[in-house]
Scaffold this active site. Structure first.
Site, short mmCIF file in Angstrom:
data_model
loop_
_atom_site.label_atom_id
_atom_site.label_comp_id
_atom_site.label_asym_id
_atom_site.label_seq_id
_atom_site.Cartn_x
_atom_site.Cartn_y
_atom_site.Cartn_z
N ASP A 25 -8.51 4.60 4.26
CA ASP A 25 -8.48 4.49 3.06
C ASP A 25 -7.37 2.97 3.19
OD1 ASP A 25 -9.88 6.36 2.09
OD2 ASP A 25 -8.10 7.79 1.72
N ASP A 56 -5.42 8.83 0.42
CA ASP A 56 -4.43 9.32 1.39
C ASP A 56 -4.50 9.11 2.84
OD1 ASP A 56 -6.21 11.01 1.96
OD2 ASP A 56 -4.51 12.79 2.01
N ASP A 114 -10.74 8.12 -3.44
CA ASP A 114 -11.34 9.10 -2.15
C ASP A 114 -11.31 10.56 -2.47
OD1 ASP A 114 -11.84 9.66 0.38
OD2 ASP A 114 -9.74 10.05 0.80
#
Length: 753
Positions: A500, A496, A298
């Site tokens: 996600d 995080d 990400d």
């Protein structure tokens, strides 16, 4: 107790035998053998009750056989071997658990709440968001919060970094860190149950060492080893006609290298990972981490810092940029908004004196307003600050924000639009170096996953060097990409945020960053980084692969030697007593090989001497102090007009020659030798040194051009002057990125905030 009882009985029997008291020695050895037999009988019964295959049957048969053929010394040695294996296995497991439980052992219990009536000590569970708390010197921060003053913190319990870290007013602080300086006040932003430590306790509970896939394979192979052992023992008995040979085969056949070496190596890997601030939730996750070949990231909070920082200030000309920042930060002291924290931190970094605001009103969805030093200040959306159609400076600010992927906070002073503060989520300086380290560790494919705009994602992807970019993806879109990558190779997903969590759960290994608190992503992940440095992931992968490699080596060497010993025992070359000693030596050798996984290994993380860190800290403080000068270069260039006053350019030139060049020369003389020593030679800093020379050359050219222009300027002069300033700005921005990636990112406490 089992180990010491069997060992003392064995040694007492040896002493009695040496003293000529053979009956006493035999009695002592029989006692040790019976203890081992009792233990193995209990473990076998437990395995049968749970329908779990067990190779303890070999040890049980060897002990019974030793008693049957009157090889009591061999029986006692087998008992000691069995007990020592159990002891070593439990010690290794306890060490792994101790490393993982270290974070939870110091959980705070009480907090000191500041109220209008004074300070009140309350249970940490009674703290609510918004409370003002006092943290004394040496005390543990009880909940997550925001500092109301500068602080020196010991964050080693969470990050592993032993050096105290200086935090500014407005910065976030996590529960569990220790106040290493003067007493400081903070405003709670979470309850105890929602804070970092509570989440880490849950993570530790999930991180108990389970059976890794390789360990389970080793168990199945050990079970298959049982009929092979019985077959060899039976053949030896039939050919020689002597049951002693069969007992000798059983004695040397105990597959302790399989039963102990593999789990010890895996659990040692868990322990090493915990030492570099990586919580791996069990041996299975460690092995899958070692097998990963594709890495999906990400962007926000993973490759970028995940929290905004002030990038630039554009004013209408009615207010000085520094004064506008001071007024905005003074007002934002009263706000809990994430952008407010960034503005307050930027003012603190510039050592601006902040005033306490009055008549503060926060309008949800619009912004905040209040009175600062007699001025009515308003911060928020453009529509709330600027009336009517967008003016040229508003369009310019929006265009800048769109190009850079920045956020905007518009400001007015005394109901007159004053400017806009641009905030960006900067790239982590260690990210490109981490990517190179991951490729060196064996990662074949890098993929960037983000919900951000495609142009911003592509820019980040180019800088860090990924193989593919998937932008504008919602959680379902991220999950689809993970599924597609899984069809090609084992995947590791790093994120995080809550969005996600589905992708982290679906990947072969999910890795979450929990440095700023444990969220749903950390709960869904298999691996959690408790330090705010993503390069710890490269360390963890190297540790995982090394642990698995050592496990294989220990098993191959141990079982190979055991097979050789079995053949020798079947041929009559190893009597039971000698075979027991040989097998003990084989077991200890296999376990010693496995314990190598506890030893430090070379990882991408560089550890610098304390004197080098002190020098780097001083230079980093200078690096931060000259950042506003870099942004001023662009601001001054934007404001140039034909026949206009060049006073701002000349003032900038003086600051460039004094403050900025002085810092760059100090970097060349002091910082670059430190980096060269850490990274392996002067060629590693050649690009930075060349940029230093180019910066000085461009500043010299600027001085020459200003001297030639004199007091007057025509349009051609302004075009040339503006081009030179823009070129210098680009070089300075690139140079800052180089230094942060190559130099300052080597030091955890120095990483830009």
């Amino acid at each position: 107790m089992l180990f010491w009882a069997c060992t003392l009985l064995l040694l007492a029997g040896v002493a009695a035998f040496a003293a000529g008291a053979r009956p006493v020695a035999v009695w002592l050895w029989v006692s040790a053998t019976l203890l081992g037999l009792l233990y193995s009988t209990v473990t076998l019964a437990d395995a049968v009750r749970h329908r779990r295959p067990s190779v303890d049957v070999i040890a049980w048969l060897a002990l019974v056989g030793a008693l049957a053929v009157d090889e009591t010394f061999a029986g006692a040695v087998i008992a000691v071997m069995l007990a020592s294996g159990v002891l070593l296995e439990n010690r290794a497991a306890a060490r792994a658990r101790r490393e993982l439980s270290l974070l939870a052992a110091r959980a705070p219990r009480v907090a000191r709440r500041v109220t209008a009536q004074g300070m009140v000590e309350v249970a940490v569970g009674e703290v609510v968001a918004g409370d003002t708390l006092l943290v004394g010197s040496g005390e543990i921060v009880p909940v997550d919060g925001r500092l109301l003053g500068p602080a020196v913190l010991d964050e080693s319990a969470l990050t592993g970094e032993a050096r105290p870290v200086e935090r500014r007013t407005g910065e976030d602080v996590r529960s569990g860190v220790v106040n290493a300086g003067s007493p400081v006040q903070m405003r709670a932003t979470a309850t105890a149950g929602e804070s970092t430590y509570a989440g880490l306790v849950r993570l530790v509970e999930d991180a108990r060492a389970d059976n890794a896939p390789f360990v389970r394979v080793a168990d199945r192979f050990a079970v298959a080893f049982v009929p092979l052992t019985l077959a060899i023992a039976g053949v030896a008995w039939l050919i020689a006609g002597d049951p002693v040979r069969a007992v000798a085969v059983l004695v040397v056949a105990t597959p302790c290298p399989l039963l102990l070496a593999a789990p010890i190596a895996i659990m040692s890997g868990l322990s090493r990972a915990a030492r570099v601030s990586v919580v791996v939730k069990g041996g299975s996750a460690l092995e899958r981490l070692a097998a990963g070949r594709a890495l999906l990231f990400d962007k926000t909070g993973t490759l970028t810092r995940g929290r905004p920082t002030l990038a630039d200030i554009i004013t209408t000309g009615s207010t000085d940029p520094t004064e506008l920042l001071r007024l905005a930060a003074s007002l934002d002291q009263s706000s809990a908004h994430v952008l407010a924290s960034a503005i307050v931190s930027a003012a603190a970094a510039r050592d601006l004196p902040l005033s306490m605001p009055t008549q503060v009103v926060e309008r949800h969805g619009y912004g905040i307003e209040g009175v600062v030093d007699g001025h009515r200040v308003r911060l928020g959306k453009a529509a709330w600050i600027v009336d009517g159609p967008a003016t040229p400076w508003v369009r310019h600010a929006r265009r800048r924000a769109a190009m850079d992927g920045s956020l905007t906070v518009f400001a007015s002073v005394n109901d007159v639009p004053a400017g806009v503060l641009l905030l960006e989520d900067p790239l982590r300086p260690e990210a490109p170096r981490m990517m190179r380290a991951l490729r060196a560790a064996g990662i074949d494919r890098m993929v960037l996953l983000t919900g951000d705009r495609a142009d911003v994602a592509e820019m980040v992807g180019r800088i860090v060097g990924v193989d593919a970019v998937h932008a504008e993806r919602d959680p379902a879109g991220k999950l689809a990409v993970v599924r597609a990558e899984q069809k090609q190779r084992p995947t590791i997903m790093v994120g995080d945020g809550i969005n996600d969590a589905p992708a982290l759960a679906a990947a072969d290994v999910g890795v979450a960053l929990a440095a700023r608190g444990v969220t749903a992503s950390a709960e869904a992940a298999d691996v959690v980084l408790t330090t705010d440095r993503v390069d710890a992931l490269a360390d963890a992968i190297i540790i995982a692969r090394r642990a698995r490699r050592i496990a294989v080596q220990a098993v191959v060497v141990g079982m190979g030697l055991s097979l050789v010993a079995m053949v020798a025992a079947a041929a009559g070359l190893l009597p039971p007593a000698v075979g027991a000693l040989v097998q003990e030596a084989i077991d200890l050798a296999a376990i010693a090989l496995a314990l190598r996984a506890l030893l430090p290994t070379r990882t991408p993380t560089v550890v610098l001497p304390s004197e080098d860190v002190a020098t780097a800290r001083r230079l980093y403080a200078q690096h931060q102090s000259v950042r506003p000068i870099v942004e001023e270069v662009r601001t001054v260039a934007d404001a140039l007009i034909p026949a206009g006053d060049l006073g701002a350019v000349r003032t900038l030139q003086d600051r460039l020659e004094t403050d900025l060049l002085e810092h760059e020369r100090a970097d060349e003389a002091e910082l670059l030798p430190i980096v060269a020593r850490a990274l392996g030679g002067p060629e590693t800093v050649g690009a930075i040194s060349r940029t230093h020379a180019e910066i000085e050359h461009q500043i010299t050219r600027l001085r020459y051009l200003l001297d030639q222009i004199g007091d007057g300027s025509d349009p051609e002069d302004i075009v040339e002057l503006r081009g030179l300033l823009y070129g210098l700005y680009a070089i300075l921005r690139l140079h800052n990125a180089q230094e942060e990636e190559t130099a300052f990112s080597l030091m955890p406490a120095m990483a830009p905030q």
